[in-house]
Design an enzyme around this catalytic site. Structure first.
Site, PDB file in Angstrom:
ATOM      1  N   CYS A   1       0.834  -1.198   0.000  1.00  0.00           N
ATOM      2  CA  CYS A   1       0.000   0.000   0.000  1.00  0.00           C
ATOM      3  C   CYS A   1       0.878   1.261   0.000  1.00  0.00           C
ATOM      4  O   CYS A   1       1.443   1.586  -1.030  1.00  0.00           O
ATOM      5  CB  CYS A   1      -0.979  -0.053   1.175  1.00  0.00           C
ATOM      6  SG  CYS A   1      -2.441   0.950   0.878  1.00  0.00           S
TER       7      CYS A   1
ATOM      8  N   HIS B   1      -3.560  -5.143   0.591  1.00  0.00           N
ATOM      9  CA  HIS B   1      -2.932  -5.666   1.815  1.00  0.00           C
ATOM     10  C   HIS B   1      -3.042  -7.196   1.836  1.00  0.00           C
ATOM     11  O   HIS B   1      -3.974  -7.727   2.451  1.00  0.00           O
ATOM     12  CB  HIS B   1      -3.634  -5.102   3.056  1.00  0.00           C
ATOM     13  CG  HIS B   1      -3.393  -3.651   3.264  1.00  0.00           C
ATOM     14  ND1 HIS B   1      -2.362  -3.163   4.039  1.00  0.00           N
ATOM     15  CD2 HIS B   1      -4.046  -2.569   2.765  1.00  0.00           C
ATOM     16  CE1 HIS B   1      -2.393  -1.839   4.025  1.00  0.00           C
ATOM     17  NE2 HIS B   1      -3.399  -1.452   3.259  1.00  0.00           N
TER      18      HIS B   1
ATOM     19  N   GLU C   1      -1.521  -9.275   3.497  1.00  0.00           N
ATOM     20  CA  GLU C   1      -1.280  -9.870   4.824  1.00  0.00           C
ATOM     21  C   GLU C   1      -2.574 -10.339   5.492  1.00  0.00           C
ATOM     22  O   GLU C   1      -2.568 -11.262   6.297  1.00  0.00           O
ATOM     23  CB  GLU C   1      -0.538  -8.884   5.745  1.00  0.00           C
ATOM     24  CG  GLU C   1      -1.292  -7.629   6.170  1.00  0.00           C
ATOM     25  CD  GLU C   1      -1.115  -6.462   5.220  1.00  0.00           C
ATOM     26  OE1 GLU C   1      -0.851  -6.703   4.022  1.00  0.00           O
ATOM     27  OE2 GLU C   1      -1.272  -5.296   5.655  1.00  0.00           O
TER      28      GLU C   1
HETATM   29  N1  GLN Z   1      -1.940   6.631   2.976  1.00  0.00           N
HETATM   30  C1  GLN Z   1      -2.071   5.883   1.780  1.00  0.00           C
HETATM   31  C2  GLN Z   1      -3.450   5.987   1.165  1.00  0.00           C
HETATM   32  O1  GLN Z   1      -4.396   6.382   1.798  1.00  0.00           O
HETATM   33  C3  GLN Z   1      -1.732   4.438   2.015  1.00  0.00           C
HETATM   34  C4  GLN Z   1      -2.710   3.743   2.905  1.00  0.00           C
HETATM   35  C5  GLN Z   1      -2.208   2.459   3.420  1.00  0.00           C
HETATM   36  O2  GLN Z   1      -1.016   2.187   3.357  1.00  0.00           O
HETATM   37  N2  GLN Z   1      -3.056   1.657   3.977  1.00  0.00           N
HETATM   38  O3  GLN Z   1      -3.622   5.681   0.024  1.00  0.00           O
END
Ligand code: GLN
Length: 575
Positions: A368, A495, A497
């Site tokens: 992300c 994500h 994970e």
């Molecule tokens: N801050 C970034 C976004 O909102 C990444 C978010 C995250 O890593 N979960 O896109």
């Protein structure tokens, strides 16, 4: 159909350590956990069976229901497990050669040169697989676990074809279906040392003109070297123990256990470069996913938490020690993981970590925000857009390569996050991420983000060598990036994970750990046929039956717990 699990018990250093009792105890403990267990004894001698052998040399000849005259260990198995074995549950070199030579005479090898590898080794594997399936407990269908005891000691010439066959076999049935327990010896030596005597006696000695103020003490030292050598021998032959069962006259000291477990498993150092490194629970699922992947790679996971902001130039000025410590950790890592995050603290440090991993060809995985910083870094370093940034951190950047891109209509911009499961379609099929996902055309992974790679800059990044291998159904949202000519440099907008499970490690975590320990090529080659680690063995309640035998220095439930912890992703346990 459920896969059979195999537990191989080997012995090192000297014979007569209690392999048979270890194997029987393990079988019994698994049975107490509710599993159905069968067993095979391998005797690497040339006799076809024990019928012609003197009890002076080899102990009792045990007789089975089917008339088989077999090694006395089969008697132990029958008694411990309350099963009825067959003559084929005792494999000898003589039987295997007889079988292969009979086939050769029949002309089954069709003009081929009959050799130890592959013909003898194949015959051993086929024999094990066939016999393991025979029900021995009066119930229908095959058992859940087959305990195989390899007679003799690692290094014996006679056992070489069996070791070779079992090495191939472990690969064939898959890491999660094969557990190796190596029984070894930890001798205790009495070492004489000197110690200063009590000051009161010293003054008395002075009075009587006695020149010595030392007394001799005898220390007991537990020696790990023989076990180290036998594990090395085993590894040299392609087998790595998951558990060591050590026989000693004394309970093993903690430091001895630690020493043994260290050389039994090579740690993999993964640096997590994040914002909340003081609170590892903030990255709990990431940590678990790394653990699942490490178990699948049979490596002990060592995570180094690198506070992202400590990598930044500002820290070099304000706190040089922290700056040096952070860079030292990063530079000693075999793999770098940049997890997700919000807010601009530490972002520059994450960009530096991504740059370091890309330039130094260290395996890298960005999740992300971790993917977004990888894109920013690439735009800055490779496209030369020094002010490239995400509008999350610099709303007025002239080169926005990560932008706010709400999924719904623009009128619903306020506070919207793209959350939950979304589909990613792979556009480039010949890349590591697709192979790791089993060559699937699309995957569903969970999301939690607002910002995304700016589709307007994708073409330039692609021309400069950054590959966008996965996108959403519109082709506008970048989901997976990869640097193709790097050993492992992957970023994902989702994500993964959250969907990693023990026994089903998440594909890209597995890729990272495999790349960090030099196993990625083998993993990619054999990925499709590879079985994943699975924790079916030993999942019974731990308070069942504790069985104590005459040899184990600790209650035998430790053996069961060791198997259980191995299957659940903990590192090697020394009994
Ligand atoms: N801050 C970034 C976004 O909102 C990444 C978010 C995250 O890593 N979960 O896109």
């Amino acid at each position: 159909m459920k896969k059979m699990k195999y537990i191989l018990v080997t012995g090192g250093v000297v014979s007569g350590l209690g392999k048979g009792v270890t194997a029987s105890s393990i079988g019994l403990l698994l049975k107490a956990c509710g599993l159905r267990v069968t067993s095979i004894k391998i005797d690497p001698y040339l006799n076809s069976d024990a019928g012609t052998m003197s009890p002076f040399e080899h102990g009792e000849v045990f007789v089975l229901d089917d008339g088989g005259e077999v090694d006395l260990d089969l008697g132990n198995y029958e008694r411990f497990l309350d099963v009825k074995l067959t003559r084929d549950n005792n494999i000898t070199t003589g039987k295997i050669y007889q079988y292969v030579l009979d086939k050769e005479r029949r002309g089954d090898y069709l003009g081929k040169t009959v050799q130890v590898v592959p013909h003898i080794t194949d015959a051993i594997q086929e024999w094990i697989e066939r016999v393991a399936m025979i029900p021995v407990d009066g119930k229908e269908g095959p058992a859940d676990v087959c305990v195989i005891e390899l007679g003799g000691t690692i290094g014996d010439i006679e056992s070489m074809p069996f070791i070779e066959a079992l090495g191939q076999f472990s690969y064939r049935v898959g890491a999660g279906n094969f557990c190796l327990i190596h029984v070894s010896l930890v001798p205790v030596l009495n070492v004489v040392g000197e110690q200063m005597i009590d000051p009161l006696f010293a003054s008395w000695n002075k009075l009587i003109n006695w020149p010595m103020n030392f007394c001799h003490l005898v220390y007991h030292v537990q020696k790990t070297k023989p076990t180290q050598h036998s594990v090395r021998g085993l590894r040299g032959l392609g087998l790595t123990p998951n558990i060591l069962a050590c026989r000693s006259t004394m309970a093993l000291d903690d430091n001895v256990k630690e020493k043994l477990s260290q050389f039994c498993h090579v740690p993999v150092r993964i640096a997590i470069v994040g914002k909340y490194t003081g609170l590892p629970d903030s990255y709990l699922s990431v940590l678990k996913a790394l653990l699942h992947a490490s178990v699948a790679c049979r490596k002990k996971l060592v995570v180094d938490w690198v506070p992202a902001s400590d990598l930044e130039d500002m820290t070099e000025i304000e706190n040089l020690d922290a700056y040096k410590a952070a860079w030292k950790l990063l530079k000693s890592a075999d793999g770098v993981l940049v997890p997700g995050g919000f807010g601009d603290r530490g972002v520059q440090g994450k960009i530096l970590a991504a740059k370091y991993a890309r330039e130094n060809r260290i395996p890298f995985f960005g999740i992300c925000l971790g993917m977004q910083v990888a894109v920013i870094e690439f735009a800055r370093s490779v496209l030369g857009l020094t002010d490239a940034n995400s509008t999350e951190f610099d709303p007025s950047t002239r080169n926005p390569c990560v932008i706010f891109m709400p999924e719904g209509s623009k009128t619903q911009m306020g506070g919207t996050m793209r959350l939950g499961s979304r589909r990613t379609y792979f556009e480039v099929m010949d890349c590591k991420s697709v192979k790791l996902y089993g060559n699937r055309r699309y995957i569903d992974e969970r999301h939690r983000h607002r910002y995304e790679v700016n589709p307007d800059i994708v073409g330039r990044l692609e021309n400069a060598g950054l590959s966008f291998t996965g996108k959403d159904e519109s082709g506008q949202r970048m989901e997976v990036i990869e640097v193709p000519d790097h050993p492992y440099y992957i970023g994902v907008q989702f994500h993964p994970e959250f969907k990693s499970r023990p026994g089903k490690p998440s594909a890209l975590f597995l890729g990272l750990v495999a790349a960090a320990c030099g196993q990625l090529d083998a993993l990619l080659q054999g990925f499709e046929s590879r079985e994943k680690v699975n924790c079916e063995i030993g999942n019974g309640p731990s308070n069942k039956k504790v069985y104590q035998n005459g040899y184990a220095t600790k209650p035998a439930n430790i053996i069961r717990d060791a198997i259980y912890s191995y299957c659940n992703g903990l590192s090697c346990t020394v009994i």
